[in-house]
Design a protein around this motif. Structure first.
Motif, PDB file in Angstrom:
ATOM      1  N   GLY A  15       3.536  -8.569   4.217  1.00  0.00           N
ATOM      2  CA  GLY A  15       3.916  -9.986   3.555  1.00  0.00           C
ATOM      3  C   GLY A  15       3.144 -10.936   4.394  1.00  0.00           C
ATOM      4  N   ASP A  16       3.635 -12.224   4.449  1.00  0.00           N
ATOM      5  CA  ASP A  16       3.237 -13.026   5.367  1.00  0.00           C
ATOM      6  C   ASP A  16       3.494 -13.286   6.839  1.00  0.00           C
ATOM      7  N   GLY A  17       2.864 -12.628   7.618  1.00  0.00           N
ATOM      8  CA  GLY A  17       3.368 -12.570   9.011  1.00  0.00           C
ATOM      9  C   GLY A  17       4.297 -11.075   9.311  1.00  0.00           C
ATOM     10  N   TRP A  18       4.203 -10.461   8.425  1.00  0.00           N
ATOM     11  CA  TRP A  18       5.363  -9.062   8.685  1.00  0.00           C
ATOM     12  C   TRP A  18       4.668  -7.917   7.755  1.00  0.00           C
ATOM     13  N   ALA A  19       5.063  -6.665   8.144  1.00  0.00           N
ATOM     14  CA  ALA A  19       4.636  -5.581   7.529  1.00  0.00           C
ATOM     15  C   ALA A  19       5.790  -4.520   8.002  1.00  0.00           C
ATOM     16  N   ILE A  20       6.060  -3.660   7.123  1.00  0.00           N
ATOM     17  CA  ILE A  20       7.031  -2.557   7.118  1.00  0.00           C
ATOM     18  C   ILE A  20       6.171  -1.032   6.872  1.00  0.00           C
ATOM     19  N   GLY A  21       6.463  -0.306   7.868  1.00  0.00           N
ATOM     20  CA  GLY A  21       5.666   1.126   7.785  1.00  0.00           C
ATOM     21  C   GLY A  21       7.137   1.983   7.652  1.00  0.00           C
ATOM     22  N   CYS A  22       6.931   3.015   6.693  1.00  0.00           N
ATOM     23  CA  CYS A  22       8.039   3.846   6.483  1.00  0.00           C
ATOM     24  C   CYS A  22       7.582   5.492   6.588  1.00  0.00           C
ATOM     25  N   ALA A  23       8.276   6.330   7.049  1.00  0.00           N
ATOM     26  CA  ALA A  23       7.810   7.711   7.225  1.00  0.00           C
ATOM     27  C   ALA A  23       9.133   8.384   6.558  1.00  0.00           C
ATOM     28  N   SER A  24       9.878   7.784   5.715  1.00  0.00           N
ATOM     29  CA  SER A  24      11.455   8.239   5.366  1.00  0.00           C
ATOM     30  C   SER A  24      11.425   9.582   4.659  1.00  0.00           C
ATOM     31  N   PRO A  58       4.301  14.505   8.481  1.00  0.00           N
ATOM     32  CA  PRO A  58       4.775  15.485   7.651  1.00  0.00           C
ATOM     33  C   PRO A  58       6.139  15.167   7.193  1.00  0.00           C
ATOM     34  N   GLY A  59       6.576  15.487   5.783  1.00  0.00           N
ATOM     35  CA  GLY A  59       7.954  15.244   5.506  1.00  0.00           C
ATOM     36  C   GLY A  59       8.379  13.856   4.977  1.00  0.00           C
ATOM     37  N   ALA A  60       7.371  12.940   4.873  1.00  0.00           N
ATOM     38  CA  ALA A  60       7.539  11.693   4.775  1.00  0.00           C
ATOM     39  C   ALA A  60       7.642  11.411   3.125  1.00  0.00           C
ATOM     40  N   ARG A  61       8.734  11.820   2.474  1.00  0.00           N
ATOM     41  CA  ARG A  61       8.997  11.787   1.191  1.00  0.00           C
ATOM     42  C   ARG A  61       8.733  10.216   0.494  1.00  0.00           C
ATOM     43  N   TYR A  62       8.941   9.111   1.401  1.00  0.00           N
ATOM     44  CA  TYR A  62       8.732   7.885   1.348  1.00  0.00           C
ATOM     45  C   TYR A  62       7.739   7.032   2.080  1.00  0.00           C
ATOM     46  N   GLY A  63       6.792   7.615   2.369  1.00  0.00           N
ATOM     47  CA  GLY A  63       5.692   7.021   3.264  1.00  0.00           C
ATOM     48  C   GLY A  63       5.152   6.016   2.636  1.00  0.00           C
ATOM     49  N   GLY A  64       4.795   5.085   3.422  1.00  0.00           N
ATOM     50  CA  GLY A  64       4.077   3.676   2.732  1.00  0.00           C
ATOM     51  C   GLY A  64       4.325   2.534   3.530  1.00  0.00           C
ATOM     52  N   GLU A 117       0.824  -1.261  -0.036  1.00  0.00           N
ATOM     53  CA  GLU A 117       0.036  -0.025  -0.002  1.00  0.00           C
ATOM     54  C   GLU A 117       0.916   1.389   0.172  1.00  0.00           C
ATOM     55  N   THR A 118       0.527   2.188  -0.803  1.00  0.00           N
ATOM     56  CA  THR A 118       1.055   3.568  -0.990  1.00  0.00           C
ATOM     57  C   THR A 118       2.699   3.482  -0.820  1.00  0.00           C
ATOM     58  N   LEU A 119       3.149   3.072  -1.871  1.00  0.00           N
ATOM     59  CA  LEU A 119       4.596   3.191  -1.863  1.00  0.00           C
ATOM     60  C   LEU A 119       5.102   4.668  -2.285  1.00  0.00           C
ATOM     61  N   PRO A 120       6.583   4.978  -2.437  1.00  0.00           N
ATOM     62  CA  PRO A 120       6.868   6.197  -2.905  1.00  0.00           C
ATOM     63  C   PRO A 120       6.486   6.505  -3.981  1.00  0.00           C
ATOM     64  N   ASP A 121       5.801   7.721  -4.478  1.00  0.00           N
ATOM     65  CA  ASP A 121       5.193   8.380  -5.580  1.00  0.00           C
ATOM     66  C   ASP A 121       4.288   7.338  -6.229  1.00  0.00           C
ATOM     67  N   VAL A 122       3.705   6.232  -5.768  1.00  0.00           N
ATOM     68  CA  VAL A 122       2.881   5.270  -6.374  1.00  0.00           C
ATOM     69  C   VAL A 122       2.112   4.777  -5.205  1.00  0.00           C
ATOM     70  N   CYS A 123       0.717   4.791  -5.474  1.00  0.00           N
ATOM     71  CA  CYS A 123      -0.094   4.107  -4.704  1.00  0.00           C
ATOM     72  C   CYS A 123      -0.504   2.778  -5.378  1.00  0.00           C
ATOM     73  N   ALA A 124      -0.188   1.687  -4.737  1.00  0.00           N
ATOM     74  CA  ALA A 124      -0.647   0.375  -5.470  1.00  0.00           C
ATOM     75  C   ALA A 124      -1.679  -0.374  -4.577  1.00  0.00           C
ATOM     76  N   ALA A 125      -2.635  -1.162  -5.174  1.00  0.00           N
ATOM     77  CA  ALA A 125      -3.479  -1.733  -4.340  1.00  0.00           C
ATOM     78  C   ALA A 125      -3.126  -3.026  -3.911  1.00  0.00           C
ATOM     79  N   ALA A 126      -3.498  -3.240  -2.585  1.00  0.00           N
ATOM     80  CA  ALA A 126      -3.444  -4.501  -2.113  1.00  0.00           C
ATOM     81  C   ALA A 126      -4.374  -5.582  -2.766  1.00  0.00           C
TER      82      ALA A 126
END
Length: 415
Positions: free
Chosen positions: A215-224, A205-211, A19-28
């Motif tokens: 995966g199976d049993g894991w998730a990563i959230g980024c506000a870089s 705010p300021g998360a240029r690479y927010g998203g 979901e919501t990768l840098p500059d691109v919103c992709a559908a789950a």
């Protein structure tokens, strides 16, 4: 799958969500998402569905940079020459891909040791998710369980963190390293679905690479806010961030006046210049906006832009080998700094200090996974740190790491 020996090291797995990768919103999978971002290709303004996925961990063996490039090519996304002009659609139905590379995988590419235990071992070290245009059937989501985040447990105490700072200063005094970045880790138990919390993180705010990448049993959230590497039409850019102060008028003035912060920043800019020079046409590496002050949440940070013209035939694999792990989260010289990091940090860096972004023929946009959290099915994990120089004060470094992680933890908790 790619034919040949390297295929045995790949693990193609079923679709999960991005979901919501840098500059691109992709559908789950099972959901659709509109794409209305200026930087996204015009053909992507609609919905994307997952087409193929690769997970890789260090125990699988092989070269993650080469595996990523091979896997993408096998699914209609050739990135073996990022300097080649791209016209029209690729003809295979594939649009682009999410790419995640852990800090440990980056250290492997650099030939550095990675002996620290990983606090979230269910996370892969490489994930590549290929997308195509289309609309997936929608499935009503299950009602979310109540969200509760427990108390944070640190991987080291403030005293141990300070002692590690002093150890880096001693290594600098011996001439072993010029500077090194120290990163601490914390985890907390949770109940409920972590995805809303991780999605809130990406909206800071300021998360240029927010998203969010799942995966199976894991998730990563980024506000870089930091660009690890960007390639468009054969031009390569990195935007290292070094230097932090509170986002007040006094903090901005203090950051601009700090000789220590400026010296540390310029040292990393020089390191990034050298990294890009390995993959650039001779004489094309330049520095723009040296020590420009940008805001992330309630912090000022200093950022520079280093750019170059890519050498003929530059591919994704060589790009990753030259730039990972990022200089601003390792130090100088990079290999010596990674050795110090491996000796001093009590646990691995997990999802932090790696790369996360979007790749397609002729275009790469990867953020450095600072200001990042991960869920492993049982606990949430965060990481934060800072660069250590001879002039560093141990107490100030501990306080800076706490200031960086405070907005992350507050956002994850729903505050």
């Amino acid at each position: 799958m790619v034919p040949g020996k390297s295929t045995e090291r790949m693990r193609k797995v079923g679709p999960y969500g991005v979901e919501t990768l840098p500059d691109v919103c992709a559908a789950a999978v099972g959901r659709t998402a509109s794409i209305d971002v200026p930087a996204a290709p015009a053909a992507c303004r609609g919905a994307l569905t997952e087409r193929a996925r690769l997970h890789w961990s260090r125990g699988d063996g092989g070269d993650p940079a080469a595996l990523a490039e091979e896997f993408l090519a096998a699914h209609g996304l050739p990135l073996h020459d990022l300097t080649r002009p791209v016209t029209g659609h690729h003809g295979t139905g594939a649009c682009g891909a999410a790419l995640y590379l852990s800090a440990a995988a980056g250290a492997l590419l650099a030939g550095a040791p990675t002996a620290g235990p990983e606090p979230a071992p269910t996370l892969p070290d490489l994930a590549v998710v290929v997308y195509q245009h289309g609309t997936a059937p929608t499935t009503p989501p299950d009602p979310p369980a109540p969200w509760r985040l427990g108390e944070w447990t640190e991987s080291w105490t403030p005293q141990q963190h300070a002692a590690a700072v002093d150890a880096i200063r001693a290594a600098i005094g011996r001439g072993d390293v010029y500077q090194a970045n120290l990163v601490g880790h914390a985890s907390a138990p949770y109940t409920g679905d972590p995805l809303p919390a991780l999605t809130r993180l990406g909206a800071l705010p300021g998360a240029r690479y927010g998203g969010v990448l799942t995966g199976d049993g894991w998730a990563i959230g980024c506000a870089s806010p930091e660009t690890l590497v960007e390639v468009t039409d054969g031009h390569v850019i990195t935007r290292p961030i070094k230097g932090t102060r509170p986002a007040t008028a006094a903090g901005r003035a203090e950051l601009l006046a700090s000789a220590k912060e400026r010296a540390e920043h310029i040292m990393i800019v020089d390191l990034e210049r050298n990294d890009l020079a390995r993959i650039a046409r001779t004489g094309t590496v330049t520095v723009d906006d040296l020590f420009a002050v940008r805001r992330w949440c309630d912090l000022w940070q200093a950022e520079s832009t280093v750019r170059a013209t890519a050498a003929d035939g530059l591919g994704l694999a060589d790009l990753l080998r030259a730039t990972c792990p990022g200089g601003s989260v390792t130090g100088a010289p990079k290999l010596a700094a990674l050795t110090q990091i491996n000796n001093l940090e009590p646990v691995g860096r997990g999802a932090s200090m790696g790369a996360l972004g979007w790749v397609a023929p002729g275009r790469v946009d990867l953020g450095l996974t600072i200001r990042t959290a991960a869920a492993d099915g049982r606990r949430l994990h965060t990481w934060a740190g800072g660069g250590i120089t001879w002039d560093s004060d141990a107490a100030a470094e501990v306080a800076e790491a706490a200031a960086k992680t405070a907005p992350i933890r507050a956002t994850l908790a729903g505050r």
